[in-house]
Design a protein around this motif. Sequence first.
Motif, PDB file in Angstrom:
ATOM      1  N   LEU A   1      31.447  57.450  -8.120  1.00 43.82           N
ATOM      2  CA  LEU A   1      30.662  57.492  -6.882  1.00 43.82           C
ATOM      3  C   LEU A   1      29.335  56.744  -7.031  1.00 43.82           C
ATOM      4  CD1 LEU A   1      30.765  58.671  -3.995  1.00 43.82           C
ATOM      5  CD2 LEU A   1      29.417  60.590  -4.842  1.00 43.82           C
ATOM      6  N   MET A   2      28.706  56.904  -8.191  1.00 45.66           N
ATOM      7  CA  MET A   2      27.435  56.215  -8.441  1.00 45.66           C
ATOM      8  C   MET A   2      27.596  54.705  -8.258  1.00 45.66           C
ATOM      9  SD  MET A   2      24.311  56.179  -9.179  1.00 45.66           S
ATOM     10  CE  MET A   2      23.837  57.851  -9.594  1.00 45.66           C
ATOM     11  N   PHE A   3      28.726  54.169  -8.735  1.00 50.22           N
ATOM     12  CA  PHE A   3      28.916  52.719  -8.661  1.00 50.22           C
ATOM     13  C   PHE A   3      29.463  52.279  -7.304  1.00 50.22           C
ATOM     14  CE2 PHE A   3      28.264  53.739 -13.007  1.00 50.22           C
ATOM     15  CZ  PHE A   3      27.502  52.686 -13.467  1.00 50.22           C
ATOM     16  N   GLU A   4      30.049  53.219  -6.571  1.00 51.03           N
ATOM     17  CA  GLU A   4      30.447  52.916  -5.186  1.00 51.03           C
ATOM     18  C   GLU A   4      29.219  52.803  -4.294  1.00 51.03           C
ATOM     19  OE1 GLU A   4      33.247  55.860  -3.647  1.00 51.03           O
ATOM     20  OE2 GLU A   4      34.513  55.436  -5.398  1.00 51.03           O
ATOM     21  N   LYS A   5      28.235  53.642  -4.576  1.00 52.81           N
ATOM     22  CA  LYS A   5      27.067  53.730  -3.699  1.00 52.81           C
ATOM     23  C   LYS A   5      25.984  52.704  -4.019  1.00 52.81           C
ATOM     24  CE  LYS A   5      28.279  57.490  -1.385  1.00 52.81           C
ATOM     25  NZ  LYS A   5      28.446  57.525   0.059  1.00 52.81           N
ATOM     26  N   SER A   6      26.099  52.049  -5.170  1.00 48.71           N
ATOM     27  CA  SER A   6      25.026  51.137  -5.582  1.00 48.71           C
ATOM     28  C   SER A   6      25.432  49.682  -5.400  1.00 48.71           C
ATOM     29  CB  SER A   6      24.656  51.394  -7.045  1.00 48.71           C
ATOM     30  OG  SER A   6      24.221  52.721  -7.196  1.00 48.71           O
ATOM     31  N   ASP A   7      24.673  48.959  -4.586  1.00 43.97           N
ATOM     32  CA  ASP A   7      24.983  47.553  -4.341  1.00 43.97           C
ATOM     33  C   ASP A   7      24.301  46.636  -5.346  1.00 43.97           C
ATOM     34  OD1 ASP A   7      26.714  47.909  -2.248  1.00 43.97           O
ATOM     35  OD2 ASP A   7      25.132  47.947  -0.733  1.00 43.97           O
ATOM     36  N   LEU A   8      23.409  47.212  -6.120  1.00 39.62           N
ATOM     37  CA  LEU A   8      22.709  46.423  -7.130  1.00 39.62           C
ATOM     38  C   LEU A   8      22.858  47.157  -8.461  1.00 39.62           C
ATOM     39  CD1 LEU A   8      20.882  43.993  -7.582  1.00 39.62           C
ATOM     40  CD2 LEU A   8      18.950  45.330  -6.769  1.00 39.62           C
ATOM     41  N   VAL A   9      23.386  46.445  -9.469  1.00 33.72           N
ATOM     42  CA  VAL A   9      23.611  47.062 -10.777  1.00 33.72           C
ATOM     43  C   VAL A   9      22.887  46.250 -11.852  1.00 33.72           C
ATOM     44  CG1 VAL A   9      25.346  47.840 -12.455  1.00 33.72           C
ATOM     45  CG2 VAL A   9      25.918  47.800 -10.013  1.00 33.72           C
TER      46      VAL A   9
ATOM     47  N   PHE B   1      33.310  46.150 -10.059  1.00 29.79           N
ATOM     48  CA  PHE B   1      33.855  45.506  -8.852  1.00 29.79           C
ATOM     49  C   PHE B   1      35.026  46.292  -8.264  1.00 29.79           C
ATOM     50  CE2 PHE B   1      31.966  41.298 -10.403  1.00 29.79           C
ATOM     51  CZ  PHE B   1      30.863  41.435  -9.574  1.00 29.79           C
ATOM     52  N   ASN B   2      35.759  47.021  -9.099  1.00 33.58           N
ATOM     53  CA  ASN B   2      36.834  47.871  -8.569  1.00 33.58           C
ATOM     54  C   ASN B   2      36.281  48.975  -7.694  1.00 33.58           C
ATOM     55  OD1 ASN B   2      38.968  46.565  -9.635  1.00 33.58           O
ATOM     56  ND2 ASN B   2      39.100  47.843 -11.484  1.00 33.58           N
ATOM     57  N   ARG B   3      35.069  49.404  -8.025  1.00 36.76           N
ATOM     58  CA  ARG B   3      34.431  50.476  -7.257  1.00 36.76           C
ATOM     59  C   ARG B   3      33.686  49.936  -6.049  1.00 36.76           C
ATOM     60  NH1 ARG B   3      37.013  54.768  -7.904  1.00 36.76           N
ATOM     61  NH2 ARG B   3      37.729  54.895 -10.048  1.00 36.76           N
ATOM     62  N   ASN B   4      33.121  48.755  -6.204  1.00 33.66           N
ATOM     63  CA  ASN B   4      32.307  48.188  -5.120  1.00 33.66           C
ATOM     64  C   ASN B   4      32.357  46.667  -5.220  1.00 33.66           C
ATOM     65  OD1 ASN B   4      30.354  47.341  -3.343  1.00 33.66           O
ATOM     66  ND2 ASN B   4      28.714  48.634  -4.177  1.00 33.66           N
ATOM     67  N   LYS B   5      33.169  46.070  -4.372  1.00 33.49           N
ATOM     68  CA  LYS B   5      33.359  44.616  -4.487  1.00 33.49           C
ATOM     69  C   LYS B   5      32.113  43.831  -4.057  1.00 33.49           C
ATOM     70  CE  LYS B   5      36.111  44.302  -0.176  1.00 33.49           C
ATOM     71  NZ  LYS B   5      35.022  44.729   0.647  1.00 33.49           N
ATOM     72  N   ASN B   6      31.174  44.488  -3.394  1.00 30.62           N
ATOM     73  CA  ASN B   6      29.944  43.811  -2.975  1.00 30.62           C
ATOM     74  C   ASN B   6      28.800  43.932  -3.979  1.00 30.62           C
ATOM     75  OD1 ASN B   6      31.077  43.170  -0.432  1.00 30.62           O
ATOM     76  ND2 ASN B   6      30.676  45.267   0.241  1.00 30.62           N
ATOM     77  N   ALA B   7      29.070  44.601  -5.107  1.00 31.81           N
ATOM     78  CA  ALA B   7      27.986  44.830  -6.065  1.00 31.81           C
ATOM     79  C   ALA B   7      27.450  43.510  -6.614  1.00 31.81           C
ATOM     80  CB  ALA B   7      28.479  45.703  -7.214  1.00 31.81           C
ATOM     81  N   VAL B   8      26.140  43.445  -6.790  1.00 33.96           N
ATOM     82  CA  VAL B   8      25.513  42.299  -7.451  1.00 33.96           C
ATOM     83  C   VAL B   8      25.023  42.808  -8.806  1.00 33.96           C
ATOM     84  CG1 VAL B   8      23.637  40.616  -7.338  1.00 33.96           C
ATOM     85  CG2 VAL B   8      24.799  41.333  -5.233  1.00 33.96           C
ATOM     86  N   ILE B   9      25.455  42.115  -9.880  1.00 35.31           N
ATOM     87  CA  ILE B   9      25.158  42.609 -11.230  1.00 35.31           C
ATOM     88  C   ILE B   9      24.220  41.641 -11.962  1.00 35.31           C
ATOM     89  CG2 ILE B   9      26.191  43.432 -13.397  1.00 35.31           C
ATOM     90  CD1 ILE B   9      28.888  43.599 -11.912  1.00 35.31           C
ATOM     91  N   PHE B  10      23.227  42.197 -12.621  1.00 33.66           N
ATOM     92  CA  PHE B  10      22.331  41.386 -13.455  1.00 33.66           C
ATOM     93  C   PHE B  10      22.309  41.951 -14.863  1.00 33.66           C
ATOM     94  CE2 PHE B  10      20.559  40.643  -9.212  1.00 33.66           C
ATOM     95  CZ  PHE B  10      20.322  39.275  -9.231  1.00 33.66           C
ATOM     96  N   LYS B  11      22.212  41.050 -15.857  1.00 34.02           N
ATOM     97  CA  LYS B  11      22.072  41.487 -17.253  1.00 34.02           C
ATOM     98  C   LYS B  11      20.610  41.320 -17.632  1.00 34.02           C
ATOM     99  CE  LYS B  11      25.763  38.851 -18.397  1.00 34.02           C
ATOM    100  NZ  LYS B  11      26.701  38.115 -19.250  1.00 34.02           N
TER     101      LYS B  11
ATOM    102  N   GLU C   1      14.993  37.070 -12.524  1.00 26.91           N
ATOM    103  CA  GLU C   1      16.109  36.856 -11.576  1.00 26.91           C
ATOM    104  C   GLU C   1      16.259  38.074 -10.665  1.00 26.91           C
ATOM    105  OE1 GLU C   1      16.196  36.059 -14.730  1.00 26.91           O
ATOM    106  OE2 GLU C   1      16.648  33.914 -14.707  1.00 26.91           O
ATOM    107  N   VAL C   2      16.138  39.257 -11.253  1.00 26.94           N
ATOM    108  CA  VAL C   2      16.251  40.480 -10.448  1.00 26.94           C
ATOM    109  C   VAL C   2      15.118  40.534  -9.423  1.00 26.94           C
ATOM    110  CG1 VAL C   2      16.331  43.007 -10.479  1.00 26.94           C
ATOM    111  CG2 VAL C   2      17.280  41.724 -12.390  1.00 26.94           C
ATOM    112  N   SER C   3      13.912  40.156  -9.861  1.00 26.92           N
ATOM    113  CA  SER C   3      12.772  40.231  -8.936  1.00 26.92           C
ATOM    114  C   SER C   3      12.959  39.256  -7.783  1.00 26.92           C
ATOM    115  CB  SER C   3      11.454  40.000  -9.673  1.00 26.92           C
ATOM    116  OG  SER C   3      11.231  38.623  -9.876  1.00 26.92           O
TER     117      SER C   3
END
Lengths: 222, 114
Positions: free
Chosen positions: A156-164, A187-197, A208-210
């Motif tokens: 659920l945490m990863f479904e609800k978060s669009d920014l990781v 991405f299986n939980r939220n295909k719209n997630a944007v991920i930064f390392k 980049e995140v800022s």
Amino acid sequence: MSEVRTILLNRSIADSIEEEAEELRQELKKRKIFLLNVMSSPGSGKTTTLIRLVNLLKDKYRIAIMEADIDSDVDAITVARETGVKSIQLHTGGMCHLDGSMTRQGLEALDGEYDFVILENIGNLVCPAEFDTGASMNMVILSVPEGSDKPLKYPLMFEKSDLVLINKIDTLEYFDFDYNIVENFIFNRNKNAVIFKISAKNGTGVEEVSKHLSSLIDKWRS
Amino acid sequence: MHELGIAFHIISEVDKIAEENNGVEVKSVTLEIGEVSTVVPKYLEDVWYWACEHKSTHLKNCKLNIVVTKAISFCNSCQKTYSTLEGKKCPNCGSEDTFLVEGNQTKIKSIEVV
């Protein structure tokens, strides 16, 4: 002798919590305030990450931070000292999450004009995901030592978060953390997630995140 | 402590209703909690009186009644329903193409006032 009468209600708790949060979100939109709800496990580096982000964005926006914890004001003091922005501590009195009404109380306590307000939620991957705070966006921080399986265990945490944010990438060589696997799980939980390392410790990837946040804030406020 | 937040929320909702009814005293609150809701009835009962005492205007000494409702899932493959507690996999045909129909809700069913 007064009589007992029954009032039938049939009212869903989840719906009323959602309504309260949605009302707050719309109100913030009108007031041009971008509220970022930051969630993660304890010790993932939320405070350190936020200090870096705030220092990169504080010249562009009027920023305030609300630190939610069960107890102590160590985070609020640290953030205020390291960034100079307004920072307040919200005590939940033993509760594991914040909801819209508690967030509203925090915003009222902030007292001032802001463009960008950050809510550092309670360190917990379970409960905060279940309660809408009224934020414009949810962000979750997952750190390398926690392992690649977290999106499976706390879906659920990863479904609800669009920014990781994947934090502590400077420690990759010491842990069995597989970035490709974690990316797939997210991405299986939220295909719209944007991920930064990132590494909040040495600053890698934080700029980049800022920039991404800055474009989200501008869009929300336009 | 998840249930404490839920208790505060219920109390504030019920307090509002009591206000709308000329500030009546609330004698009992009846909740309907689904089998797979994230609320544990026992924990909610544990915090109830404390929360009423500290956070309410019209719920001093208010009794809490909890009715647990069954959770039901539906299987898209065999078009049958089954108890969600059996799991994601349909016990009739073994398909995993199933979804929850009901049983994750927490509802304020009714209140008794004087």
